[in-house]
Design an enzyme around this catalytic site. Sequence first.
Site: not given
Lengths: 218, 218
Positions: A25, A48-50, A90
């Site tokens: 990340n 991607a944390e989304v 996530s």
Amino acid sequence: MDRTALKEFIARRVARELRDGDFVNLGIGLPTLVPDHLPAGVRVTLQAEVGMVGAGPAPATDDDKRYVVDAGGQPASLNIGGAYIDSATSFGLIRGGHVDATVLGALQVDAEGNLANWIIPGKMVPGMGGAMDLVVGARRVIVAMEHTQRGAPKILRRCTLPLTAVACVDLIVTELGVFDVGDAGLALVEINPDVSVDDVRAATAAPFRVAEPLVSMV
Amino acid sequence: MTKQISREGAVALLHDGMTVMIGGFMGCGNAHHLVQAMVDSGVGDLTLIANDASMPGYGLAKLVEHGRLRKLIASHVGLNPQVALLMNSGGLEVELVPQGTLAERIRSGGAGLGGVLTPTGLGTPVAEGKPVVEVDGRQYLLEAPLRADVALINGYRVDPVGNVWYRGDARNFNPVMATAADLVIVEADHLVGLGDIPPEDVVTPGVLVDHIVEGGAL
């Protein structure tokens, strides 16, 4: 070095920390330059944390812009073989130790590996977003940043800003050198060949020992 | 019984002072047309639970801009400068929650759990006033569940019973929020027929959905 060259210089060194197959990340800003500098034969999967596993380089189509964004909310893309996941999943990946490394910037980092990068009380209150989870959960936390902020050291004996997490940082990479963060404090393990150890000490407000041998970061 | 209602009919179910969840990440996956209908309806004094405050003029940022919020619970507000202005003038209370913790607080709220134990936030301002629980020698913060009166969800394909398929990473917080509110309203970018979404591909099952509103292009 101008600031653009300086950021590329730091990103190039960080890229050598990543291993083929790592799940990584990257924070916004400087860390996003890292994939451009991966050594030949090293491929990583970006999180991607989304909610992306296998984030790609650029938006594919205008039609996708509304539906595919990166962690900064900008249009993005997913590589073939990637996956979309919801936010709880996530952060399960992030907190659960499934992310091999996270690379992110810092306002301050200290000799105990404490990190401050989400708030300057009274001035900048953007929120922590996913940073607190990332630095607690990722197997390796790499801080990539300019060594000083307008001449003031960012590597301190003790952070003065509110923390993002306690004793979470494993490695610090700046334009002056590379520090390993261990139980015994900071160790300068690599140095920019254009500067001296005294130069590094002058720009650093924390004690550190110098590794033998001290190797070039280039 | 049909679940489909008009946008105006949907926002008529919202009242001043309610707690509302809105799915999305920097506007991606916001129920854009329902947000606009809220602005038009005049409903206000709301507590909003969302990942972020979006970006100026886009999605749920409109609720900030039109002064409809009393309190915002979010992980990141830095891309919407209006939030900092309102925070400083006392016009908006903001509770910042780490993104992974926000997802889990909502998930636990929707899953009948009494909260969640997370290492995220230990030793930071997030930990203030919260119980610390030790499990197998490790410390965790006890974070309380979150629920809302109403959740506004955005789905790409929605069938007549309310089954939802999300496109791209617009899913983000939508699936967990659909479990954690007394009333769940889904804005459908595309209304599809019964059976058009293969059951294996349903992310949010229609039993969670009370009402469906037609959305579409922005």
